[in-house]
Design a protein around this motif. Structure first.
Motif, PDB file in Angstrom:
ATOM      1  N   LYS A  53      -7.934  26.961   4.245  1.00  0.00           N
ATOM      2  CA  LYS A  53      -9.260  26.419   4.519  1.00  0.00           C
ATOM      3  C   LYS A  53      -9.147  25.001   5.067  1.00  0.00           C
ATOM      4  CE  LYS A  53     -11.296  28.674   0.641  1.00  0.00           C
ATOM      5  NZ  LYS A  53     -11.794  28.339  -0.667  1.00  0.00           N
ATOM      6  N   LEU A  58      -8.028  17.674   0.870  1.00  0.00           N
ATOM      7  CA  LEU A  58      -7.513  17.838  -0.488  1.00  0.00           C
ATOM      8  C   LEU A  58      -7.055  16.473  -0.985  1.00  0.00           C
ATOM      9  CD1 LEU A  58      -5.265  20.978   0.146  1.00  0.00           C
ATOM     10  CD2 LEU A  58      -7.413  20.961  -1.101  1.00  0.00           C
ATOM     11  N   SER A  90      -1.942  17.054  -2.084  1.00  0.00           N
ATOM     12  CA  SER A  90      -1.571  18.032  -1.046  1.00  0.00           C
ATOM     13  C   SER A  90      -1.572  19.459  -1.543  1.00  0.00           C
ATOM     14  CB  SER A  90      -0.179  17.766  -0.509  1.00  0.00           C
ATOM     15  OG  SER A  90       0.015  16.442  -0.298  1.00  0.00           O
ATOM     16  N   ALA A  91      -1.852  20.368  -0.624  1.00  0.00           N
ATOM     17  CA  ALA A  91      -1.814  21.795  -0.898  1.00  0.00           C
ATOM     18  C   ALA A  91      -0.370  22.237  -1.135  1.00  0.00           C
ATOM     19  CB  ALA A  91      -2.389  22.546   0.293  1.00  0.00           C
ATOM     20  N   ILE A  92      -0.200  23.327  -1.867  1.00  0.00           N
ATOM     21  CA  ILE A  92       1.149  23.857  -2.056  1.00  0.00           C
ATOM     22  C   ILE A  92       1.264  25.213  -1.368  1.00  0.00           C
ATOM     23  CG2 ILE A  92       1.538  22.576  -4.197  1.00  0.00           C
ATOM     24  CD1 ILE A  92       1.178  25.191  -5.755  1.00  0.00           C
ATOM     25  N   VAL A 121      -1.706  26.415  -9.419  1.00  0.00           N
ATOM     26  CA  VAL A 121      -2.485  25.182  -9.523  1.00  0.00           C
ATOM     27  C   VAL A 121      -3.351  25.311 -10.770  1.00  0.00           C
ATOM     28  CG1 VAL A 121      -4.318  23.770  -8.495  1.00  0.00           C
ATOM     29  CG2 VAL A 121      -2.539  24.772  -7.024  1.00  0.00           C
ATOM     30  N   ASP A 158      -6.334  23.759 -12.417  1.00  0.00           N
ATOM     31  CA  ASP A 158      -7.417  22.881 -11.973  1.00  0.00           C
ATOM     32  C   ASP A 158      -8.459  22.739 -13.090  1.00  0.00           C
ATOM     33  OD1 ASP A 158      -8.970  21.359 -10.311  1.00  0.00           O
ATOM     34  OD2 ASP A 158      -9.369  22.933  -8.838  1.00  0.00           O
ATOM     35  N   HIS A 159      -9.360  21.797 -12.932  1.00  0.00           N
ATOM     36  CA  HIS A 159     -10.463  21.568 -13.871  1.00  0.00           C
ATOM     37  C   HIS A 159      -9.975  21.310 -15.300  1.00  0.00           C
ATOM     38  CE1 HIS A 159     -13.204  22.594 -10.700  1.00  0.00           C
ATOM     39  NE2 HIS A 159     -12.599  23.733 -10.488  1.00  0.00           N
ATOM     40  N   LYS A 187     -18.254  19.093 -11.966  1.00  0.00           N
ATOM     41  CA  LYS A 187     -18.487  19.724 -13.276  1.00  0.00           C
ATOM     42  C   LYS A 187     -18.056  18.851 -14.442  1.00  0.00           C
ATOM     43  CE  LYS A 187     -17.440  24.202 -11.399  1.00  0.00           C
ATOM     44  NZ  LYS A 187     -16.301  25.104 -11.317  1.00  0.00           N
ATOM     45  N   ILE A 240      -5.471  17.639 -12.495  1.00  0.00           N
ATOM     46  CA  ILE A 240      -4.983  18.833 -11.794  1.00  0.00           C
ATOM     47  C   ILE A 240      -3.458  18.803 -11.799  1.00  0.00           C
ATOM     48  CG2 ILE A 240      -5.066  17.742  -9.491  1.00  0.00           C
ATOM     49  CD1 ILE A 240      -6.191  20.426  -8.449  1.00  0.00           C
ATOM     50  N   LYS A 251      -0.140  20.820 -10.025  1.00  0.00           N
ATOM     51  CA  LYS A 251       0.307  21.795  -9.024  1.00  0.00           C
ATOM     52  C   LYS A 251       1.802  22.034  -9.187  1.00  0.00           C
ATOM     53  CE  LYS A 251      -3.336  20.518  -5.866  1.00  0.00           C
ATOM     54  NZ  LYS A 251      -3.810  20.537  -4.474  1.00  0.00           N
ATOM     55  N   ASN A 294      -5.065  28.872 -10.498  1.00  0.00           N
ATOM     56  CA  ASN A 294      -5.130  29.423  -9.144  1.00  0.00           C
ATOM     57  C   ASN A 294      -3.722  29.814  -8.750  1.00  0.00           C
ATOM     58  OD1 ASN A 294      -8.019  28.513  -8.055  1.00  0.00           O
ATOM     59  ND2 ASN A 294      -7.153  26.861  -9.285  1.00  0.00           N
ATOM     60  N   ILE A 344      -1.166  30.713  -5.958  1.00  0.00           N
ATOM     61  CA  ILE A 344      -1.092  30.439  -4.514  1.00  0.00           C
ATOM     62  C   ILE A 344       0.088  31.207  -3.894  1.00  0.00           C
ATOM     63  CG2 ILE A 344      -0.987  28.604  -2.755  1.00  0.00           C
ATOM     64  CD1 ILE A 344      -3.230  28.035  -4.771  1.00  0.00           C
ATOM     65  N   TYR A 399       0.066  29.549   0.947  1.00  0.00           N
ATOM     66  CA  TYR A 399      -1.009  28.542   1.034  1.00  0.00           C
ATOM     67  C   TYR A 399      -2.398  29.036   0.643  1.00  0.00           C
ATOM     68  CZ  TYR A 399       2.223  25.298   3.250  1.00  0.00           C
ATOM     69  OH  TYR A 399       3.282  24.461   3.492  1.00  0.00           O
ATOM     70  N   VAL A 446      -5.219  30.876  -2.007  1.00  0.00           N
ATOM     71  CA  VAL A 446      -5.498  31.220  -3.400  1.00  0.00           C
ATOM     72  C   VAL A 446      -5.660  32.742  -3.446  1.00  0.00           C
ATOM     73  CG1 VAL A 446      -7.118  30.965  -5.328  1.00  0.00           C
ATOM     74  CG2 VAL A 446      -6.715  29.032  -3.781  1.00  0.00           C
ATOM     75  N   LYS A 503      -7.588  33.905  -9.205  1.00  0.00           N
ATOM     76  CA  LYS A 503      -8.096  32.839 -10.074  1.00  0.00           C
ATOM     77  C   LYS A 503      -8.165  33.392 -11.482  1.00  0.00           C
ATOM     78  CE  LYS A 503     -10.951  30.094  -6.970  1.00  0.00           C
ATOM     79  NZ  LYS A 503     -10.632  28.690  -7.311  1.00  0.00           N
TER      80      LYS A 503
HETATM   81  N1  CTP Z   1      -4.917  24.524  -3.693  1.00  0.00           N
HETATM   82  C1  CTP Z   1      -3.649  24.014  -3.446  1.00  0.00           C
HETATM   83  N2  CTP Z   1      -2.857  24.568  -2.486  1.00  0.00           N
HETATM   84  C2  CTP Z   1      -3.302  25.574  -1.731  1.00  0.00           C
HETATM   85  C3  CTP Z   1      -4.597  26.109  -1.954  1.00  0.00           C
HETATM   86  C4  CTP Z   1      -5.385  25.553  -2.956  1.00  0.00           C
HETATM   87  O1  CTP Z   1      -3.221  23.085  -4.100  1.00  0.00           O
HETATM   88  N3  CTP Z   1      -2.507  26.066  -0.784  1.00  0.00           N
HETATM   89  C5  CTP Z   1      -5.718  23.962  -4.788  1.00  0.00           C
HETATM   90  C6  CTP Z   1      -6.986  23.277  -4.335  1.00  0.00           C
HETATM   91  O2  CTP Z   1      -6.718  21.909  -4.095  1.00  0.00           O
HETATM   92  C7  CTP Z   1      -7.907  23.432  -5.523  1.00  0.00           C
HETATM   93  C8  CTP Z   1      -7.412  24.717  -6.186  1.00  0.00           C
HETATM   94  O3  CTP Z   1      -6.129  25.004  -5.633  1.00  0.00           O
HETATM   95  O4  CTP Z   1      -7.700  22.376  -6.447  1.00  0.00           O
HETATM   96  C9  CTP Z   1      -8.333  25.876  -5.950  1.00  0.00           C
HETATM   97  O5  CTP Z   1      -8.531  26.032  -4.571  1.00  0.00           O
HETATM   98  P1  CTP Z   1      -9.880  26.619  -3.982  1.00  0.00           P
HETATM   99  O6  CTP Z   1     -10.210  27.881  -4.689  1.00  0.00           O
HETATM  100  O7  CTP Z   1      -9.750  26.663  -2.500  1.00  0.00           O
HETATM  101  O8  CTP Z   1     -10.870  25.434  -4.350  1.00  0.00           O
HETATM  102  P2  CTP Z   1     -12.329  25.507  -4.966  1.00  0.00           P
HETATM  103  O9  CTP Z   1     -13.132  26.538  -4.287  1.00  0.00           O
HETATM  104  O10 CTP Z   1     -12.840  24.102  -4.989  1.00  0.00           O
HETATM  105  O11 CTP Z   1     -12.010  25.980  -6.457  1.00  0.00           O
HETATM  106  P3  CTP Z   1     -13.003  26.004  -7.704  1.00  0.00           P
HETATM  107  O12 CTP Z   1     -14.162  26.833  -7.320  1.00  0.00           O
HETATM  108  O13 CTP Z   1     -12.134  26.634  -8.799  1.00  0.00           O
HETATM  109  O14 CTP Z   1     -13.338  24.584  -7.998  1.00  0.00           O
END
Ligand code: CTP
Ligand code: ZN
Length: 151
Positions: free
Chosen positions: A2, A6, A9-11, A16, A18-19, A51, A57, A59, A83, A85, A88, A90, A93
């Motif tokens: 998407k 961020l 950085s994304a992984i 991950v 989160d929250h 929230k 967070i 990762k 999450n 991954i 790249y 998700v 969940k």
């Molecule tokens: N993320 C990541 N690396 C990726 C994809 C996602 O680190 N390649 C992390 C995002 O930064 C986020 C989490 O995984 O913290 C969830 O990603 P995503 O579902 O895209 O974010 P949200 O829709 O904001 O999730 P939520 O509804 O759970 O808040």
């Protein structure tokens, strides 16, 4: 992936978490023994969250937990979301759920308990999950949410 900003950085592959409420972040690090891992880990603390106000967070690249390994964190971070991954994206969940029994990670509230006086690991039955109450296997005293101390 998407197209969005961020704050950490994304992984590419991994998990991950989160929250995480900000005050619980380092307890989660300790419960999961992350200091023993030598894979790539990024940790963000006190990030803005709609929230939670402030969230943490974690990762973890190339790490995928079993349910019984990760569910322990629900004791301190019931709002945490996992999450998974892959390439790249998700792909899954998951929420965390407090297990029925807790071993080792929590200290018994009773100073006279054998676990606080001899080399005996703690062991609790979870008697309430919404408002956490842990019943000690040895002394039967209840350690509740406000008294939970992570060993
Ligand atoms: N993320 C990541 N690396 C990726 C994809 C996602 O680190 N390649 C992390 C995002 O930064 C986020 C989490 O995984 O913290 C969830 O990603 P995503 O579902 O895209 O974010 P949200 O829709 O904001 O999730 P939520 O509804 O759970 O808040
Ligand atoms: Zn006890």
């Amino acid at each position: 992936m998407k197209d969005k900003q961020l704050s950490v950085s994304a992984i590419k592959e991994g998990t991950v978490i989160d929250h995480i409420p900000a005050p619980a972040l380092f307890k989660v690090v300790s419960i999961l023994n992350l200091e023993e891992l030598d894979t790539m880990i990024t940790i963000g603390n006190s990030l803005g969250s709609k929230k939670l106000g402030k969230k943490g967070i974690i990762k973890l690249s190339n790490i995928f937990f079993k349910d019984n390994e990760i569910n322990k964190i629900a004791l301190v971070a019931p709002s945490a979301k996992l999450n998974i991954i892959r390439e790249y994206e998700v792909v899954e969940k998951r929420v965390v759920e407090i297990p029925d029994e807790i071993h080792d990670i929590v200290k018994c509230v009773n100073p006279k308990c054998i676990t606080n006086n001899e080399q005996v690991s703690t062991r609790f039955e979870v008697v309430s999950k919404s408002d956490v109450k842990l019943k000690c296997h040895y002394c039967e005293k209840i350690t509740d949410q406000d008294n939970i101390e992570i060993i």
